[in-house]
Design an enzyme around this catalytic site. Structure first.
Site, mmCIF file in Angstrom:
data_model
loop_
_atom_site.group_PDB
_atom_site.id
_atom_site.type_symbol
_atom_site.label_atom_id
_atom_site.label_comp_id
_atom_site.label_asym_id
_atom_site.label_seq_id
_atom_site.Cartn_x
_atom_site.Cartn_y
_atom_site.Cartn_z
ATOM 1 N N PRO A 49 66.188 -21.035 1.484
ATOM 2 C CA PRO A 49 67.516 -21.064 2.088
ATOM 3 C C PRO A 49 67.795 -22.393 2.779
ATOM 4 C CG PRO A 49 65.996 -19.850 3.474
ATOM 5 C CD PRO A 49 65.234 -20.221 2.249
ATOM 6 N N ASP A 88 69.570 -20.104 5.929
ATOM 7 C CA ASP A 88 68.646 -20.194 7.049
ATOM 8 C C ASP A 88 69.492 -20.442 8.289
ATOM 9 O OD1 ASP A 88 66.332 -20.372 8.464
ATOM 10 O OD2 ASP A 88 65.972 -22.471 7.960
ATOM 11 N N TRP A 594 60.048 -20.535 10.803
ATOM 12 C CA TRP A 594 59.360 -20.563 9.510
ATOM 13 C C TRP A 594 58.902 -19.171 9.098
ATOM 14 C CZ3 TRP A 594 60.227 -24.271 6.451
ATOM 15 C CH2 TRP A 594 60.494 -25.556 6.940
ATOM 16 N N GLN A 632 58.153 -29.452 2.252
ATOM 17 C CA GLN A 632 58.013 -28.025 2.538
ATOM 18 C C GLN A 632 56.591 -27.518 2.328
ATOM 19 O OE1 GLN A 632 60.108 -26.090 3.873
ATOM 20 N NE2 GLN A 632 61.841 -27.481 3.850
ATOM 21 N N TRP A 636 57.686 -24.074 4.115
ATOM 22 C CA TRP A 636 58.013 -22.853 3.390
ATOM 23 C C TRP A 636 56.907 -22.435 2.435
ATOM 24 C CZ3 TRP A 636 61.067 -21.677 -1.460
ATOM 25 C CH2 TRP A 636 61.588 -20.379 -1.433
ATOM 26 N N LYS A 669 64.045 -44.892 3.087
ATOM 27 C CA LYS A 669 64.490 -43.534 3.310
ATOM 28 C C LYS A 669 65.973 -43.559 3.666
ATOM 29 C CE LYS A 669 63.050 -39.447 5.814
ATOM 30 N NZ LYS A 669 62.186 -38.888 6.833
ATOM 31 N N LYS A 672 71.286 -41.782 8.290
ATOM 32 C CA LYS A 672 72.627 -42.111 8.757
ATOM 33 C C LYS A 672 72.611 -43.436 9.493
ATOM 34 C CE LYS A 672 74.513 -37.500 9.104
ATOM 35 N NZ LYS A 672 74.229 -36.336 9.907
#
Length: 1122
Positions: A49, A88, A594, A632, A636, A669, A672
RNA sequence: AGAUCCGUAGCUCAGCCUGGUUAGAGCACUACACUGAUAAUGUAGGGGUCAGCAGUUCAAAUCUGCUCGGGUCUACCA
């Protein structure tokens, strides 16, 4: 034949996609793709999610493309693939976002804003960008069911979590304990690892560090040390231990040594008190404290002012020898007395002030002996627990020393209150140690240390109560089951994830926040009784029972309807009653988010309260496939695995693809801050989802980091989609003219031409490759294979060579075969690419199918994936076509070199053939070569000595194994063979070479012979293939060349005049001596080519056009027949 | 600090598992050609110490070790 293939007016992917999207929506194409597979074998997919309180980025597009293409592929392979979406919604990022929005801090919650209102804000914030997510989902062509998503804040979802927690609790896998966590005294709160990883939290600071001297106690265990020291005047032995946080010293309870580290006992003087001392430290670190020239030097003459410290090694031993040796407490006070230590731990067996052993000790810094205060370090805590040395927390939660520490009592260990007159207590501790002959070295030490991102103050590692899941109890099982999981890439599963499992610690579930799943544990005030709630029903009956037993207004707000919202603050208002009749309150903790996501296989179905069979019957568990970013792995992927193993003794997923990051084009990477974030909406709007998806998938393996470059998408658009588009346009143009609708019987392969069988063979090889790659979760390989086929084979060879077949002649067998072949290629290719580029493939598929109706489905995504037909694959054919392509390329390169254009026919090509297979292969593609390069005949040269120069070189692979080190000599010898030698070798098929006085028998397979040169001819070669071109242009050839040039010019005129391809014309030419013969001789050919009914030479033309044929100017007029 | 991925032409990537003697492709650049697929295409050309060092081997882009650079994750510790 009324229906025609739709012809595109130009390649505009975004427009095509909009159209297809609309069709999908109108026809419920996604739902249908699942319904059509009702009853089929399920392929289980879990959607990790996303959190909709942030905007989707391009990195979401890549992992969703991967998910989508696998699901689409499996659907086309006949599986039913349900794709339940999810959101999520809990967790710190949500809370921080809300706090920022409201301009408050954690401390204000419950004061400036009620918990109720705060949580309401969070609930509203979590789906803030849901619209944007829905939009990107739609636009990128991600098929996922968002009509009935699971949402982690819903009661049903939380109820499943509670059920799981209770099961863990009942199994004894959920327990409370202290853990050492980052803690900010300034803010009065623990910090999550996420908070600690905010930019700028790790700062370079200078701290007062001290090497403290812990005085060893002389007894049986330490006897060997004191024996060495002998009966010196001062027979004191000290352990040296370093710390950058002197404030932890009053809480010291142990000294940790590395069992395999070499230590030495050194006789020397204290640099501060100048008293003779004997100190123990790691041998490797001697250089840090002692100068080489001081060794064994001038003990007798040492005096206070001397810079050079004399020293001498008295003994050497392993850390393990030190285990259990006792020492005197460094800073004994009332508060940290042995009695207190034992009473804090409620255990008289606690035995502090000993040397203990730990693997974490290194000899990179300090002394190789670690001052250990279990309260203030995770490693310390762990090793302290093992040795039962107790725990002392001589600092309170505000960051100051507790009472009972003498002159240090109540002083802040760091300047947490921004006190201008703050004096560093660490310095004072060091001064005291110096005076008491307990400091060996005090200095400022520069290092990075984490700071609270909110208060900017250094954090402490501090023991806090927390609830844990005992994952370590099932570590072996988790490791074992992990080995059955198909990890893409493999290394992530074995390396990153495998290591993580090997070094697993218990899962700290506790979060002291507000917006999250509450831990359903209630305790009595004295902590003697506790209960874990596993369902809403259980809680509601507990609510009523407590009211009955405890009476009064207990739970009065919840008696009527029960609990309606499982969040704070409501759950905290509930009081339960213990079996002995005491009131119980909920522990304040929330559960790590988590846990929310790791529980989704069960919670998304409200298991086991509903849909019990989906999980128990293994219908939706475990997943066949999941896919997320590599970040993840410990998120996850881990929580899914842990909960699957802990609760169901099963893997939660069978295959997991972990994709790499998306970086900007320079490899940085995206952030912003740097302003290099790629907006997925803009990208898709401009280039289309298909080009974007195709680029993301084919540019690099999913698990490699992708350097995202817009230029790459443009290239994909032009190169791949442009070519496919052109091929389709070409097909539709002519089949619309001829009315081809695949109504004729399928022409058997053996009745088709060589080139048809070739492209179909390649096509089936391609299907095989793509299927294998997709089955292996290697979409990059699949995509690249299709690219090569479409570009190199289909467009640049098949269509180019077959163009005439489509526009010339009647609609008969060969033409129909060409149409059938090209159609089959297009129809197959679009099905192959449908998973990766769902839009364009569907557009082309529907255009094709609208005419032929070969598939009884509305969309390519409802069709089956192509199956490779092994009978159609002919490897020899594919090889000889390669030969034809190579030969053509070589001949064209000669033409180029001698500057003879392709339209000028040439008489002959010579190709030396090295064996009968090669000749056979070439002669089968002879016609293709001849027409491609415009040459009349091909002559094959067999080994004729003197005519062809041959080159011989060893076959290294074959010979290398046999000869080993003789390879070099033999290689040189073979190189020396003459043309005669080579001929003899070929004739006799073996050759005897003299090497180091020994005969060596060579077979033909041991060498590679190639034709190199044909003296007197223009030649070119590639590998073993050599061609020679006869470049003499006879009069006859010249005339034919001119005829062809003429045709070309007229065709241009037709085109420029805007004639239809089928228009017939008449031509008048102003009489021209130089071209009249060429044109007359080839009149029939010319007329046929340009669809002319007449060509007449006339004396004069009033309004003709000037054209040029091989530098000859002439005037013509082209008249379209009415 | 540990784990892991990556480093090959100006750019994006093949090749590496299974070592074999001219290291490939596309893009970009240059020149020429082609022009019933033309927002195409073909041919040719320049462009590489396969990050570096060492080792194994007759032979290393390929196998091993180390170093350097970049990314990510975990940890941050006296």
């Amino acid at each position: 034949m009324s229906v025609k293939y739709r012809e595109f007016s130009g390649l505009n992917l975004p427009t095509i996609e909009k159209e297809i999207l609309q069709k999908w929506e109108e026809s419920n194409a996604f739902e249908k793709s699942i319904d059509l597979r009702e009853g089929a074998e399920p392929f289980v997919f879990y959607e990790g999610p996303p959190s909709a309180n942030g905007l989707p980025g391009i990195h979401h597009v890549i992992s969703r493309t991967l998910k989508d293409l696998v699901c689409r592929y499996k659907t086309m392979q006949g599986f039913q693939v349900k794709r339940k979406g999810g959101w999520d919604t809990h967790g710190l990022p949500v809370e921080l976002g809300v706090e920022k929005e409201l301009g408050i801090t954690k401390e204000d919650i419950g004061k400036k804003i009620s918990v109720e209102d705060y949580n309401q804000k969070c609930r509203e914030a979590v789906l803030r960008y849901k619209d944007k997510w829905d939009e990107i989902t739609k636009k990128m062509g991600y098929w996922v069911d968002l009509n009935d998503p699971y949402i982690t804040f819903e009661n049903n979802y939380i109820e499943t979590l509670w059920w799981m927690l209770k099961r863990l609790y009942d199994k004894g896998l959920l327990y409370e304990s202290v853990s050492i966590q980052p803690y900010s005294p300034g803010a009065g709160t623990g910090l999550s690892s996420h908070e600690l990883n905010q930019p700028g939290t790790y700062k370079n600071v200078k701290d007062t560090s001290v090497v403290a001297m812990f005085k060893a106690v002389e007894n049986e265990k330490s006897k060997f040390l004191f024996d060495t020291v002998g009966d010196q005047q001062s027979a004191e032995v000290f352990f040296l231990a370093w710390t950058t946080t002197p404030w932890t010293l009053p809480s010291n309870l142990g000294l940790t040594a590395g069992p395999n580290i070499d230590y030495v006992l050194v006789k020397t003087f204290s640099p501060y008190t100048h008293l003779p001392v004997n100190v123990i430290l790691a041998k490797a670190l001697l250089g840090k404290y002692f100068k080489p020239e001081g060794e064994n030097a001038g003990f007798e003459n040492y005096s206070e002012g001397d810079k050079l410290l004399p020293w001498q090694i008295l003994a050497e031993f392993k850390g393990s020898d030190l285990e259990g040796i006792e020492y005197e407490q460094l800073l004994p006070y009332e508060a940290n007395s042995l009695k207190n230590i034992q009473s804090i731990g409620d255990d008289e067996a606690i035995k502090p002030f000993r040397v203990i052993l730990g693997d974490f000790v290194t000899t990179e810094d300090g002394t190789g002996i670690v001052h250990t205060s279990p309260a203030f370090g995770a490693d310390d805590y762990k090793v302290g627990k093992k040795y039962n040395i107790g725990i002392l927390t001589m600092v309170d939660r505000q960051g100051k020393f507790v009472d009972g520490l003498g002159e240090f009592s109540n002083r802040f260990v760091k300047n947490y209150k921004d006190d201008k007159s703050y004096e560093d207590v660490n310095v004072d501790i060091c001064v005291k140690l110096k005076k008491e002959n307990r400091a060996f070295k005090v200095e400022k030490y520069e290092h990075t240390y984490p700071h609270c991102w909110r208060t900017d103050k250094p954090i402490l590692y501090y023991p806090l109560d927390a609830w844990f899941i005992k994952t370590t109890a099932l570590k072996d099982r988790m490791v074992e089951l992990n080995k059955t999981i198909n990890w893409k890439p493999k290394s992530t599963g074995e390396g990153r994830f495998g290591n993580w499992l090997e070094n697993m610690v218990d899962w700290n579930l506790s979060r002291s926040r507000f917006w999250g799943t509450p831990l359903p544990v209630w305790k009595t005030e004295d902590g003697s009784e506790q209960i874990c709630i596993g369902s809403i029903e259980e809680l509601n009956s507990g609510i009523r029972k407590a009211n009955e037993v405890l009476g009064g207004n207990v739970n009065e707000n919840y008696l009527h309807e029960g609990i309606l919202d499982l969040h704070k603050p409501y759950v905290d208002e509930i009081v339960l009653v213990s079996p002995t009749g005491k009131p119980m309150k909920r522990v304040p903790d929330l559960v790590d988010v988590w846990f929310d996501s790791g529980a989704m296989p069960y919670a998304q179905w409200h298991y086991p309260f509903e849909n019990k069979d989906l999980v128990d019957g293994k219908k939706t568990f475990p997943a066949d496939f999941i896919c997320e970013g590599v970040d993840q792995t410990r998120g996850w992927f881990y929580t899914l695995h842990a909960l699957g193993v802990l609760l169901f003794d099963n893997v939660a997923y069978k295959t997991v693809v972990s994709n790499g990051l998306v970086l900007d084009k320079n490899g940085n990477k995206m952030s912003k801050r740097l302003g290099n974030v790629v907006d997925p909406f803009q990208t898709i709007d401009k280039f289309g989802a298909d080009a974007t998806r195709w680029y993301l998938i084919t540019n690099a393996s999913p698990w490699d980091n992708l350097k995202f470059d817009i230029g790459g998408i443009q290239e994909v658009q032009r190169k791949f989609f442009g070519t496919l588009y052109n091929t389709y346009q070409f097909f539709s143009l002519y089949s619309n003219l001829d009315g081809f609708a695949f109504k004729e019987v399928y022409i058997p392969l053996e009745q088709r031409s060589e080139i048809d069988r070739w492209i179909l063979s390649s096509l089936n090889t391609l299907v095989k490759t793509v299927t294998e790659s997709m089955d292996d979760y290697e979409p990059t390989q699949a995509g690249r294979a299709v690219e090569e086929f479409v570009d190199e084979h289909l467009s640049n060879w098949y269509v180019r060579l077959c163009r005439r077949r489509f526009w010339k002649g009647e609609y008969e067998q060969d033409k129909i075969a060409a149409y059938q072949t090209l159609y089959e290629c297009l129809e197959t290719v679009v099905r192959l690419i449908a998973p990766i580029s769902p839009f364009f493939s569907d557009a082309v598929f529907q255009n094709l199918n609208a005419v032929t109706n070969r598939f009884k489905v509305e969309s390519v995504h409802h069709a089956n994936f192509p199956k490779s037909n092994a009978d159609a694959i002919d490897i020899a054919l594919e090889e000889r076509m390669q030969l034809a392509q190579d030969a053509s390329s070589l001949i064209l390169s000669i033409r180029k070199k001698v500057n003879i254009k392709v339209r000028q026919p040439l008489q002959k090509v010579l190709i030396p053939v090295l064996n009968s297979t090669m000749k056979e292969q070439l002669s089968k593609v002879e016609d293709l070569i001849k027409s491609e390069v415009n040459v009349k005949e091909i002559e094959y040269l067999t080994a004729t000595e003197g005519f062809i120069n041959k080159r011989i070189k060893p076959n290294f692979i074959a010979l290398g194994k046999r000869l080993g080190s003789k390879m070099k000599t033999v290689s040189a010898e073979i190189g020396k063979l003459s043309q005669q030698d080579i001929s003899r070798f070929e004739k006799e098929e073996k050759f005897i070479l003299e090497v180091d006085g020994e005969p060596l028998i060579l077979r033909l397979a041991d060498v590679e012979i190639s034709a190199e040169d044909i003296p007197g001819w223009s030649v070119a070669s590639k590998g073993t293939l050599t061609v020679a071109l006869d470049i003499t242009i006879s009069n006859e050839l010249r005339k034919e060349g001119e005829a062809r040039e003429f045709v070309n010019r007229i065709q241009n005129l037709r085109k420029d005049s805007g004639f239809e391809v089928t228009d017939r014309i008449n031509i008048n030419i102003v009489e021209n001596e130089r071209l009249v013969h060429s044109i007359n001789d080839y009149k029939n050919y010319i007329c046929a080519e340009i669809l002319a009914d007449s060509i007449d030479f006339v004396p004069e033309i009033s309004d003709g056009t000037q054209i040029e044929v091989n530098d000859i100017l002439l005037k013509v007029s082209v008249i379209k027949k009415a």
